[in-house]
Design an enzyme around this catalytic site. Structure first.
Site, PDB file in Angstrom:
ATOM      1  CB  SER A 122       3.172   1.593   6.137  1.00  0.00           C
ATOM      2  OG  SER A 122       2.030   1.778   6.932  1.00  0.00           O
ATOM      3  CG  ASP A 151       0.153  -4.161   2.877  1.00  0.00           C
ATOM      4  OD1 ASP A 151       0.260  -3.533   1.808  1.00  0.00           O
ATOM      5  OD2 ASP A 151       0.168  -3.596   3.995  1.00  0.00           O
ATOM      6  CG  HIS A 192      -0.354   0.232   2.515  1.00  0.00           C
ATOM      7  ND1 HIS A 192      -0.009  -0.788   3.383  1.00  0.00           N
ATOM      8  CD2 HIS A 192      -0.014   1.387   3.147  1.00  0.00           C
ATOM      9  CE1 HIS A 192       0.492  -0.280   4.488  1.00  0.00           C
ATOM     10  NE2 HIS A 192       0.515   1.037   4.367  1.00  0.00           N
TER      11      HIS A 192
END
Length: 509
Positions: free
Chosen positions: A370, A290, A255
């Site tokens: 992230s 992911d 993402h």
């Protein structure tokens, strides 16, 4: 003085007879034997020895039933035995000419027989000390004290007039006072911080940073964690990544790079801790877990090595490193809060649902973390920070990182093939729970899939895959992906109140 006597009138043993000889011991007094006791405990009539003559002789015995030892060796008998033709014992009392035992000389021969310290038969008495010589008097041995030196003689080696000493002391006092005043004035003018109205805060020496401390780990690890910037006509943002290979390969979240893929005008830029910047190219993406790999052209990058995430335990210390809220090189500390926590999230722009086996931590993770690194107390990579759970939009101590072992497996496949395939049972399930059990209930079994081939039916509730318990649909997904494509695993399910175990050969998704 008469000789002390015993009860029978015999002189005591060990008393000097005047000729410095010790007399022989007095005869033993043997009391008579009670006839009644003798009749009970005495030897039976006709038995001369300790054993009855009617006992059968033993081999090597003397005929009385007593077993004798083997004869001694001839060499010992010759060296230590009794001479031939004699019956003497090794220890025998000396005899005089009349056949009576001789009195051996006393050990105090030549000393007075009445000396209490020499006569072992004398009574114990309290007497004067053994030392009889008088000590010399103190007045006779102590020398007369000599004349003492005066203070002037002690200091100067000769006599000095009292007035001279007084003048010398006054001069020394004046010089010392003047020097103290001058020093105080110089210090007052030269350093205003010494003013009596100023209080200086106390400081301690510099802190030591031993090997294994948080600062030591951060110093070694942060050069391998980068910031990833994406900027286009309609999108812009910052994420994190980890350099995992010397060829410039960087592992991050899908993402993080997905907006740059969706906007063709966007450009990915990797920023290192020393400020160097490099344009990145996407190598491969895995939207289901992911994870993504990008690559930059860089010389001699710092590579972060993988650790074994299976060795983690709840309570182990971990560090989260990344660029939260666009603040690069940020390090937060925490512990492993939970292991094997299934995490699901919606896919990017309607893509497939994201599901992965996560490490839960209370290390502060915020947007921008992230794709960053979760490292253990040795500085090894054990997870890729991916998401948080919050109701406020900020960190509340519930952060999740993708397992390091699984992230390594996926990244190696992306670098090698550009894509990754996962093991799958080819069924649709939903989470189900009852009063006594919970699991993943089968909603649809497509034909030609692994589940259909194994005989799994709709409404079956799967409770275990291999050695892992299944409590919901997400846990079924991560349990299946933990195995390889083509592997056959036992699956435990409940069907109409019965528990069944079927063997499922997993296929690719």
């Amino acid at each position: 003085m008469s000789e002390p006597q015993q009860g029978n009138g015999t002189p005591r043993s060990g008393v000097d007879d005047g000729e410095h000889r010790r007399l022989a011991p007095r005869p033993l007094d043997r009391p008579g034997v009670d006839p009644g006791q003798a009749s009970v405990f005495g030897r039976p009539d006709g038995v001369p020895g300790a054993f009855s003559s009617d006992r059968p002789p033993l081999n090597g015995s003397n005929g009385n039933g007593v077993r004798l030892g083997p004869p001694p060796p001839e060499a010992l008998s010759t060296a230590f035995g009794r001479p031939q033709g004699t019956s003497e014992l090794l220890q025998r009392p000396p005899l005089d000419l009349h056949g009576e035992p001789e009195a051996e000389p006393v050990f105090w021969e030549g000393k007075p027989a009445g000396d209490a310290w020499r006569d072992p038969g004398a009574s114990a008495v309290i007497g004067p000390p053994a030392v009889t010589e008088e000590p010399a008097k103190a007045d006779e041995s102590r020398p007369e004290p000599g004349p003492q030196l005066s203070v002037p003689e002690l200091l100067f080696g000769r006599r000095v007039k009292p007035m001279g000493l007084i003048l010398l002391m006054v001069a020394a006092l004046a010089v010392g006072t003047a020097g103290g005043v001058v020093g105080w004035l110089l210090g007052k003018v030269g350093n205003p911080l010494t003013d009596g109205g100023v209080t200086l805060a106390e400081v301690q020496p510099g802190k030591e940073r031993p090997v294994g401390s948080v600062s030591d780990i951060a110093k070694r690890v942060t050069p391998s964690v980068v910031s990833i910037e994406f900027k286009g006509a309609n999108v812009a943002g910052v994420g994190s990544g980890v350099v995992i290979d010397g060829g410039g390969y960087v592992l991050t979240n899908d993402h993080v790079v997905a907006p740059a893929v969706q906007d063709t005008s966007a450009k990915l830029t990797v920023v290192f801790t020393d400020g160097k910047r490099a344009v990145a190219q996407i190598v491969g993406r895995d939207s289901k877990t992911d994870l993504a790999v990008i690559k930059v052209q860089v010389d001699n990058p710092t590579v972060l090595r993988f650790g074994n995430s299976d060795d983690l335990a709840v309570g182990d210390a971990v560090l989260a490193i990344g660029s939260p809220l666009s603040l690069s090189n940020t390090v937060t500390e925490g512990i492993v809060s939970a292991l094997h926590r299934p995490v699901t999230a919606a896919g990017e722009n309607g893509g497939p649902q994201v599901t992965y086996d996560a490490i839960q931590t209370d290390a502060a993770i915020n947007p921008g973390n992230s794709g960053g690194a979760l490292v253990d107390s040795t500085g090894a990579l054990v997870g890729i920070n991916s998401s948080i759970r919050t109701e406020t939009g900020g960190s509340v101590g519930l952060g999740f990182a993708i397992s390091g072992n699984y992230a390594r497996k996926v990244s190696e496949a992306l670098i090698r093939d550009g894509e990754v395939k996962h093991a799958d049972m080819n069924i649709n399930v939903r989470s189900a729970s009852a009063e006594t059990a919970e699991g993943a209930q089968v909603q649809n079994v497509p034909e030609g899939g692994a589940a259909a081939a194994a005989g799994i039916q709709e409404r079956d509730v799967i409770t275990r895959v291999g050695n892992r318990v299944v409590r919901n649909a997400a846990e079924l997904t991560v349990a299946v992906r933990d195995h390889e494509i083509g592997e056959t695993v036992p699956v435990v399910l409940a069907r109409e109140g019965r528990e069944l175990t079927v063997q499922v050969t997993l296929r690719s998704d």
